[in-house]
Design an enzyme around this catalytic site. Structure first.
Site, mmCIF file in Angstrom:
data_model
loop_
_atom_site.group_PDB
_atom_site.id
_atom_site.type_symbol
_atom_site.label_atom_id
_atom_site.label_comp_id
_atom_site.label_asym_id
_atom_site.label_seq_id
_atom_site.Cartn_x
_atom_site.Cartn_y
_atom_site.Cartn_z
ATOM 1 N N CYS A 28 75.333 51.954 146.994
ATOM 2 C CA CYS A 28 76.382 52.614 147.780
ATOM 3 C C CYS A 28 76.240 54.125 147.755
ATOM 4 O O CYS A 28 76.464 54.790 148.763
ATOM 5 C CB CYS A 28 77.755 52.231 147.259
ATOM 6 S SG CYS A 28 78.054 50.470 147.402
ATOM 7 N N SER B 43 53.418 55.861 143.225
ATOM 8 C CA SER B 43 53.553 55.753 144.684
ATOM 9 C C SER B 43 52.264 56.196 145.367
ATOM 10 O O SER B 43 51.813 55.583 146.338
ATOM 11 C CB SER B 43 54.713 56.617 145.184
ATOM 12 O OG SER B 43 55.917 56.216 144.579
ATOM 13 N N HIS C 293 55.012 57.676 133.587
ATOM 14 C CA HIS C 293 56.411 57.858 133.153
ATOM 15 C C HIS C 293 57.148 56.542 132.905
ATOM 16 O O HIS C 293 58.280 56.543 132.434
ATOM 17 C CB HIS C 293 57.184 58.765 134.118
ATOM 18 C CG HIS C 293 57.606 58.136 135.412
ATOM 19 N ND1 HIS C 293 58.883 57.659 135.597
ATOM 20 C CD2 HIS C 293 56.964 57.941 136.574
ATOM 21 C CE1 HIS C 293 58.994 57.201 136.837
ATOM 22 N NE2 HIS C 293 57.835 57.356 137.449
ATOM 23 N N ASN D 198 60.193 45.406 139.397
ATOM 24 C CA ASN D 198 60.915 46.485 138.721
ATOM 25 C C ASN D 198 62.406 46.210 138.544
ATOM 26 O O ASN D 198 63.037 46.775 137.674
ATOM 27 C CB ASN D 198 60.704 47.815 139.446
ATOM 28 C CG ASN D 198 60.853 47.699 140.936
ATOM 29 O OD1 ASN D 198 60.153 46.922 141.593
ATOM 30 N ND2 ASN D 198 61.771 48.451 141.481
#
Ligand SMILES: *Cc1c(COP(=O)(O)O)cnc(C)c1O
Length: 394
Positions: free
Chosen positions: A326, A73, A203, A153
């Site tokens: 959800c 990120s 990772h 992804n």
């Protein structure tokens, strides 16, 4: 004891034993600051530079083009925001991306829009691949940057990166790719593919969390990410996280060394899963069957709620992920699946299984033994499914 199958490698991977072993000394006795001149510091420096070389080699880059960051990120943010800032000074304030990027890219682009940049969000084709013609049409004289992910992804689709790179080079536009899912999974050559900036994260290929890198083509001057000391050529200051950098270096070297052998094995597992799961009626494969990461399976099951599916799989020791969100308090299904044109109900009933080189055919067989009856059971309890079946009979 039931079996445990980890099939969520697109979310994160296990740190491999060799990576962990390589890191340990730098968390214990080799704690020297890499900027210090005595032997203990020089040990850290040498290990960091060796990791940089391994990272560069894996991408076809030069070591001095590799900058370590704290995650994928961060690399995405740095690449996009700094390029935007640099190019704005030349009057270029237009960015091209796609609707199905990772949020690290999408939310960065949205932040730039609030600062007066203009962003074109290209659609993707129903197979989850970007049409190069649409990229071509979107380029304008004031386009600063094209940022398109290497591989998605969620659905694993691999984008036409060499074609986009060639186009950007021809048009004089910078090209960034979020390759977090692709590194270690498909061969990458930043020079041959004309990539100016590339993000990666350890990772996702059996390295530790919290360490990533940004490749910045030499000669490309963009603002620093962190001002401070001289670390990372002064562009991303802060005492180096030597243990994690060593972990990244070992992980990328291992992942790329065996890429072909591994892909043959992993894609055979993927293809068996896809073929068998599509035997279940009212299912569809999301994303192109060929232009696809070796480990990615993404299937929608009509009349099934993704969250329930995940919980039942978890109770059988199987870790997967779904296109439904959800639990995060949002009823909106994945933006990626919606971008393919899926209906909300279909997107909610989707399952991503992502395999790595650590999975085995026994894992696949176990999933294939457990999953179909779970789908059946959930459908038996589902009013949506009942309605669908009634409509079908009429
Ligand atoms: C995981 C991922 C990221 C984020 O990487 P972090 O290291 O977790 O910040 C960015 N882009 C893609 C495509 C990813 O899969």
């Amino acid at each position: 004891m039931g079996r445990f199958v980890y099939a969520d490698n697109a979310a994160t991977t296990r740190i491999s034993d060799s990576v962990f072993q390589a890191m340990v000394p730098f968390l214990t006795e080799k704690y020297g600051n890499a900027s210090s001149l005595y032997g203990l510091g020089r040990d850290s420096r040498r290990a960091i530079e060796a990791a940089r070389e391994k990272t560069a080699k894996a991408l076809g880059a030069e070591p001095r083009e590799i900058y370590f960051t704290s995650c994928g990120s961060e690399s995405d943010n740095w690449a996009i925001k700094s390029t935007a800032l640099a190019m704005a000074q030349k009057g270029k304030k237009h960015i091209i991306t796609t609707v199905f990027e990772h949020h690290a890219v999408l939310h960065t682009c949205q932040a730039l829009e609030r600062q007066g940049f203009e962003v074109t969000y290209l659609p993707v084709e129903p197979n989850g691949v970007v049409d190069i013609e649409k990229v071509k049409e979107a380029v304008r004289p004031d386009t600063a940057l094209v940022t398109i992910m290497y591989a998605n992804n969620e659905i694993g689709t691999i984008q036409p990166i060499p074609e986009i790179g060639a186009l950007c080079q021809e048009k004089g536009v910078l090209f960034h790719t979020d390759a977090v899912q692709a590194v270690g999974a498909v061969p990458i050559d930043v020079k041959a593919q004309n990539i100016d900036l590339l993000s990666l994260s350890a990772h996702k290929f059996h390295g530790p969390k919290g360490i990533g890198a940004l490749y910045i083509r030499k000669g490309l001057v963009i603002p620093n990410l962190v001002d401070g000391g001289g670390q990372e050529r002064g562009r991303r200051a802060g005492t180096e996280n030597n243990a994690y950098i060593v972990g990244l270096g070992t992980a990328i070297e291992t992942a790329c060394a065996s890429i072909e052998e591994k892909n043959t094995r992993v894609s055979a597992m993927r293809d068996k899963l896809i073929a068998q799961l599509l035997q279940i009626p009212h299912t569809r494969l999301n994303g192109d069957p060929i232009k696809r990461l070796p480990g990615n399976v993404n299937i929608s099951f009509e009349g099934v709620e993704g969250e329930s599916l995940l919980l039942m799989l978890d109770s059988r020791g199987i870790c997967g992920s779904s296109g439904s969100a959800c639990t995060s308090g949002s009823l909106d299904p994945s933006h990626v699946l919606l971008a393919l044109g899926l209906k909300h109900e279909t997107a909610h009933g989707s399952l991503r299984l992502s395999l790595s080189g650590e999975n085995t055919m026994e894992d696949v067989d176990y999933i294939l033994e457990q999953l179909p009856p779970i789908v059946q059971r959930l459908r038996d309890m589902s009013p949506v499914w009942e309605k669908m079946m009634k409509e079908e009979q009429n």
